[in-house]
Design a protein around this motif. Structure first.
Motif, PDB file in Angstrom:
ATOM      1  N   ALA A  29      11.518  -1.219  -3.899  1.00  0.00           N
ATOM      2  CA  ALA A  29      11.347  -2.561  -3.330  1.00  0.00           C
ATOM      3  C   ALA A  29      12.523  -3.463  -3.684  1.00  0.00           C
ATOM      4  O   ALA A  29      13.029  -3.444  -4.813  1.00  0.00           O
ATOM      5  CB  ALA A  29      10.049  -3.177  -3.838  1.00  0.00           C
ATOM      6  N   TYR A  33       6.293  -6.382  -4.355  1.00  0.00           N
ATOM      7  CA  TYR A  33       4.843  -6.567  -4.201  1.00  0.00           C
ATOM      8  C   TYR A  33       4.255  -6.605  -5.606  1.00  0.00           C
ATOM      9  O   TYR A  33       4.334  -5.632  -6.340  1.00  0.00           O
ATOM     10  CB  TYR A  33       4.308  -5.389  -3.372  1.00  0.00           C
ATOM     11  CG  TYR A  33       2.909  -4.896  -3.632  1.00  0.00           C
ATOM     12  CD1 TYR A  33       1.796  -5.747  -3.543  1.00  0.00           C
ATOM     13  CD2 TYR A  33       2.687  -3.548  -3.914  1.00  0.00           C
ATOM     14  CE1 TYR A  33       0.500  -5.246  -3.756  1.00  0.00           C
ATOM     15  CE2 TYR A  33       1.401  -3.046  -4.115  1.00  0.00           C
ATOM     16  CZ  TYR A  33       0.312  -3.899  -4.038  1.00  0.00           C
ATOM     17  OH  TYR A  33      -0.950  -3.407  -4.243  1.00  0.00           O
ATOM     18  N   LYS A  36      -2.352  -8.688  -5.650  1.00  0.00           N
ATOM     19  CA  LYS A  36      -3.045  -8.344  -4.400  1.00  0.00           C
ATOM     20  C   LYS A  36      -4.431  -8.951  -4.364  1.00  0.00           C
ATOM     21  O   LYS A  36      -4.998  -9.322  -5.391  1.00  0.00           O
ATOM     22  CB  LYS A  36      -3.121  -6.825  -4.232  1.00  0.00           C
ATOM     23  CG  LYS A  36      -3.855  -6.092  -5.342  1.00  0.00           C
ATOM     24  CD  LYS A  36      -3.898  -4.592  -5.048  1.00  0.00           C
ATOM     25  CE  LYS A  36      -4.233  -3.784  -6.274  1.00  0.00           C
ATOM     26  NZ  LYS A  36      -4.184  -2.354  -6.092  1.00  0.00           N
ATOM     27  N   GLN A  40      -6.815  -4.189  -0.985  1.00  0.00           N
ATOM     28  CA  GLN A  40      -5.385  -3.848  -0.956  1.00  0.00           C
ATOM     29  C   GLN A  40      -4.578  -4.726   0.005  1.00  0.00           C
ATOM     30  O   GLN A  40      -3.675  -4.236   0.671  1.00  0.00           O
ATOM     31  CB  GLN A  40      -5.219  -2.381  -0.535  1.00  0.00           C
ATOM     32  CG  GLN A  40      -5.785  -1.378  -1.514  1.00  0.00           C
ATOM     33  CD  GLN A  40      -4.867  -1.181  -2.705  1.00  0.00           C
ATOM     34  OE1 GLN A  40      -5.138  -1.669  -3.806  1.00  0.00           O
ATOM     35  NE2 GLN A  40      -3.769  -0.502  -2.509  1.00  0.00           N
ATOM     36  N   SER A 126       2.947   7.399  -6.883  1.00  0.00           N
ATOM     37  CA  SER A 126       1.847   7.023  -5.997  1.00  0.00           C
ATOM     38  C   SER A 126       2.340   6.720  -4.581  1.00  0.00           C
ATOM     39  O   SER A 126       1.658   7.028  -3.612  1.00  0.00           O
ATOM     40  CB  SER A 126       1.044   5.857  -6.568  1.00  0.00           C
ATOM     41  OG  SER A 126       1.796   4.679  -6.525  1.00  0.00           O
ATOM     42  N   SER A 165      -2.504   3.281  -2.102  1.00  0.00           N
ATOM     43  CA  SER A 165      -1.606   2.573  -3.020  1.00  0.00           C
ATOM     44  C   SER A 165      -0.725   1.657  -2.166  1.00  0.00           C
ATOM     45  O   SER A 165      -0.111   2.127  -1.200  1.00  0.00           O
ATOM     46  CB  SER A 165      -0.736   3.581  -3.770  1.00  0.00           C
ATOM     47  OG  SER A 165       0.185   2.897  -4.591  1.00  0.00           O
ATOM     48  N   GLY A 166      -0.693   0.385  -2.534  1.00  0.00           N
ATOM     49  CA  GLY A 166      -0.003  -0.604  -1.693  1.00  0.00           C
ATOM     50  C   GLY A 166       1.401  -0.188  -1.300  1.00  0.00           C
ATOM     51  O   GLY A 166       1.756  -0.180  -0.107  1.00  0.00           O
ATOM     52  N   SER A 167       2.210   0.181  -2.304  1.00  0.00           N
ATOM     53  CA  SER A 167       3.613   0.467  -1.995  1.00  0.00           C
ATOM     54  C   SER A 167       3.748   1.717  -1.117  1.00  0.00           C
ATOM     55  O   SER A 167       4.772   1.898  -0.452  1.00  0.00           O
ATOM     56  CB  SER A 167       4.414   0.621  -3.290  1.00  0.00           C
ATOM     57  OG  SER A 167       3.843   1.619  -4.097  1.00  0.00           O
ATOM     58  N   ARG A 170       4.845   1.588   2.535  1.00  0.00           N
ATOM     59  CA  ARG A 170       6.246   1.404   2.921  1.00  0.00           C
ATOM     60  C   ARG A 170       7.029   2.713   2.943  1.00  0.00           C
ATOM     61  O   ARG A 170       8.257   2.686   3.047  1.00  0.00           O
ATOM     62  CB  ARG A 170       6.927   0.410   1.958  1.00  0.00           C
ATOM     63  CG  ARG A 170       6.343  -1.006   1.951  1.00  0.00           C
ATOM     64  CD  ARG A 170       7.227  -1.929   1.097  1.00  0.00           C
ATOM     65  NE  ARG A 170       7.491  -1.274  -0.169  1.00  0.00           N
ATOM     66  CZ  ARG A 170       7.170  -1.754  -1.377  1.00  0.00           C
ATOM     67  NH1 ARG A 170       6.603  -2.942  -1.486  1.00  0.00           N
ATOM     68  NH2 ARG A 170       7.439  -1.078  -2.463  1.00  0.00           N
ATOM     69  N   SER A 223      -0.419   0.082 -12.468  1.00  0.00           N
ATOM     70  CA  SER A 223      -0.179  -0.969 -11.473  1.00  0.00           C
ATOM     71  C   SER A 223      -1.455  -1.750 -11.191  1.00  0.00           C
ATOM     72  O   SER A 223      -1.402  -2.949 -10.927  1.00  0.00           O
ATOM     73  CB  SER A 223       0.457  -0.413 -10.208  1.00  0.00           C
ATOM     74  OG  SER A 223      -0.239   0.691  -9.752  1.00  0.00           O
ATOM     75  N   HIS A 227      -1.245  -5.694 -11.270  1.00  0.00           N
ATOM     76  CA  HIS A 227      -1.541  -6.597 -10.146  1.00  0.00           C
ATOM     77  C   HIS A 227      -2.628  -7.600 -10.529  1.00  0.00           C
ATOM     78  O   HIS A 227      -2.592  -8.757 -10.126  1.00  0.00           O
ATOM     79  CB  HIS A 227      -1.989  -5.798  -8.918  1.00  0.00           C
ATOM     80  CG  HIS A 227      -0.889  -5.016  -8.277  1.00  0.00           C
ATOM     81  ND1 HIS A 227       0.139  -5.612  -7.582  1.00  0.00           N
ATOM     82  CD2 HIS A 227      -0.634  -3.690  -8.230  1.00  0.00           C
ATOM     83  CE1 HIS A 227       0.966  -4.677  -7.132  1.00  0.00           C
ATOM     84  NE2 HIS A 227       0.521  -3.499  -7.518  1.00  0.00           N
ATOM     85  N   ASP A 314      11.410  -1.291 -11.445  1.00  0.00           N
ATOM     86  CA  ASP A 314       9.996  -1.210 -11.089  1.00  0.00           C
ATOM     87  C   ASP A 314       9.225  -1.785 -12.263  1.00  0.00           C
ATOM     88  O   ASP A 314       9.812  -2.376 -13.153  1.00  0.00           O
ATOM     89  CB  ASP A 314       9.603   0.256 -10.877  1.00  0.00           C
ATOM     90  CG  ASP A 314       9.748   0.648  -9.418  1.00  0.00           C
ATOM     91  OD1 ASP A 314       9.729  -0.251  -8.566  1.00  0.00           O
ATOM     92  OD2 ASP A 314       9.853   1.859  -9.164  1.00  0.00           O
TER      93      ASP A 314
HETATM   94  C1  DP6 Z   1       6.246  -2.916  -9.117  1.00  0.00           C
HETATM   95  O1  DP6 Z   1       1.804   0.200  -5.068  1.00  0.00           O
HETATM   96  O2  DP6 Z   1       1.781   1.090  -7.421  1.00  0.00           O
HETATM   97  O3  DP6 Z   1       6.465  -1.048  -7.689  1.00  0.00           O
HETATM   98  O4  DP6 Z   1      -1.439  -0.892  -4.796  1.00  0.00           O
HETATM   99  O5  DP6 Z   1      -2.253  -0.793  -7.145  1.00  0.00           O
HETATM  100  O6  DP6 Z   1      -1.307   1.255  -6.069  1.00  0.00           O
HETATM  101  P1  DP6 Z   1      -1.284  -0.263  -6.155  1.00  0.00           P
HETATM  102  O7  DP6 Z   1       0.133  -0.679  -6.722  1.00  0.00           O
HETATM  103  P2  DP6 Z   1       1.566  -0.065  -6.507  1.00  0.00           P
HETATM  104  O8  DP6 Z   1       2.473  -1.294  -6.997  1.00  0.00           O
HETATM  105  C2  DP6 Z   1       3.855  -1.167  -7.046  1.00  0.00           C
HETATM  106  C3  DP6 Z   1       4.483  -2.413  -7.478  1.00  0.00           C
HETATM  107  C4  DP6 Z   1       5.977  -2.350  -7.732  1.00  0.00           C
HETATM  108  C5  DP6 Z   1       6.715  -3.228  -6.729  1.00  0.00           C
HETATM  109  C6  DP6 Z   1       6.806  -2.707  -5.335  1.00  0.00           C
HETATM  110  O9  DP6 Z   1       6.930  -1.479  -5.124  1.00  0.00           O
HETATM  111  O10 DP6 Z   1       6.812  -3.550  -4.416  1.00  0.00           O
END
Ligand code: DP6
Length: 362
Positions: A29, A33, A36, A40, A126, A165-167, A170, A223, A227, A314
């Motif tokens: 990233a 992110y 949340k 999600q 993830s 998993s949010g990231s 992408r 994570s 979050h 990260d």
């Molecule tokens: C710091 O996607 O691992 O990498 O949605 O709980 O699975 P969950 O979280 P995750 O969060 C990653 C956050 C980060 C920043 C980013 O990749 O945007």
């Protein structure tokens, strides 16, 4: 596309069994992110470079159940070995996506996954792991509903990945991917990632990411916990607004190829992410002394050489070194001469902007 459009409406074709294999990459990233809401939904939009070499390869084997029951049946294997401790994560994932994938309980699954990067590298798996499972499930869905179109296939893959998993949302497409609604990015959505829809300068199409492995241990803060720390965080609202601003600024930076402005945004995002963790309750310092040593060395080197190299982080101690491809040999020399001493066992991983998820013939 709304959530309702993501529920299959036709009768599925009859498919007894089969298997599919996909490779899906990790991503890094640029605007982070962090934070949340329910289901999600990200607290702010983010954008990442899709990576090429750090990826998961996942095979999904499916067999229709003799009699349909009300359970999810699956086994999970990681690098050839049954991995029980990952099963609750998949169980939860299946529960979250069941509404959109009503065929899940009709099949018994075997999921085999492996990563191209070392198991204990401190690299988050993830994003690649969850996006690979999601796209495999969508491959099954496309066999059940052959009228599915390519755009729907990718968007729903990303939508499902996000629920894992949010990231991971992408990781399906290549280049630059935005996840989270942003007023100036057409088509951006909280529900799934979309390819950055505007002009991107050539320099950013082949960007390099060399990942310096400072600490290969288990993540100090998961994570999920991380979050969560943004709920009630004293600076949360300002941080979310800042992410919107930074993404806005990046739109023109990505077009013009202005690496100086790129560096300011990317490094500030990385440090802000860590600052959020340092200023939450409970608080965490996720950098290690060597992380700081590397950052200072990068700043010194950049000042001295005027090569536009920068770092991002990260939620851990490893450092991603980002730079244009034309400077690769010089930067690798710099890393080998000056930075490798700060890496655990001298390890680093060379990566660059990649193309997203790809199907592998079985
Ligand atoms: C710091 O996607 O691992 O990498 O949605 O709980 O699975 P969950 O979280 P995750 O969060 C990653 C956050 C980060 C920043 C980013 O990749 O945007």
């Amino acid at each position: 596309m709304t959530q309702k459009d993501l529920i299959p409406k036709q009768e599925p074709k009859k498919i007894k069994s089969g298997e599919v294999t996909w490779q899906s990459p990790s991503n890094i990233a640029l605007v982070k992110y962090w934070g949340k809401k329910e289901n999600q939904i990200p607290a702010n939009p983010s954008i990442s470079f899709t990576l090429g070499n750090c990826r998961s390869t996942t095979t999904l084997k499916f067999t229709e159940k003799e009699t349909s029951d009300n359970t999810f049946e699956f086994d999970f294997f990681f690098e050839g070995q049954p991995k029980e401790d990952f099963k609750p994560k998949i169980q939860k994932f299946f529960q979250r996506i069941e509404e959109y994938c009503p065929y899940l309980k009709d099949y018994k699954f075997e999921i085999h996954s492996e990563n191209s990067f070392p198991h204990s590298s401190g690299i988050a798996s993830s994003a690649s792991g969850m996006s690979a499972i999601a796209v495999c499930l969508m491959d099954l869905e496309r066999q059940l509903f052959p009228e599915i179109e390519e755009e729907y296939f990718i968007q729903k893959s990303s939508f499902l990945a996000r629920l894992g998993s949010g990231s991971a949302s992408r990781s399906l497409e290549g280049g630059l991917v935005v996840w989270g609604e942003h007023k100036n990015i057409e088509g951006s959505s909280d529900e799934y990632g979309v390819k950055f829809p505007y002009d991107v300068h050539e320099i950013f199409k082949t960007y390099k990411d060399t990942i310096l492995l400072v600490d290969k241990g288990e993540k100090q803060v998961s994570s999920t916990v991380g979050h969560d720390l943004m709920h009630g965080h004293p600076f949360a609202e300002n941080r979310f607004a800042q992410a919107h601003d930074n993404l806005d600024k990046l739109i023109s930076v990505l077009k013009s190829g202005n690496t100086q402005d790129f560096i300011k945004i990317v490094e500030s995002e990385a440090l802000t992410l860590h600052a959020m963790m340092m200023s939450s309750l409970p608080y965490f310092i996720l950098m290690k002394p060597n992380t700081l040593e590397i950052i200072n060395k990068i700043w010194e080197y950049r000042e001295k050489t005027e090569i536009p190299v920068c770092f991002t982080l990260d939620a851990g101690a490893n450092v991603h070194v980002l730079y244009p491809e034309i400077h690769e040999s010089k930067i690798l020399e710099f890393i080998n001469n000056e930075l490798v001493v700060y890496c655990q066992n001298g390890h680093y991983i060379c990566d660059q902007v990649g193309i997203g998820a790809t199907k592998i013939d079985n």
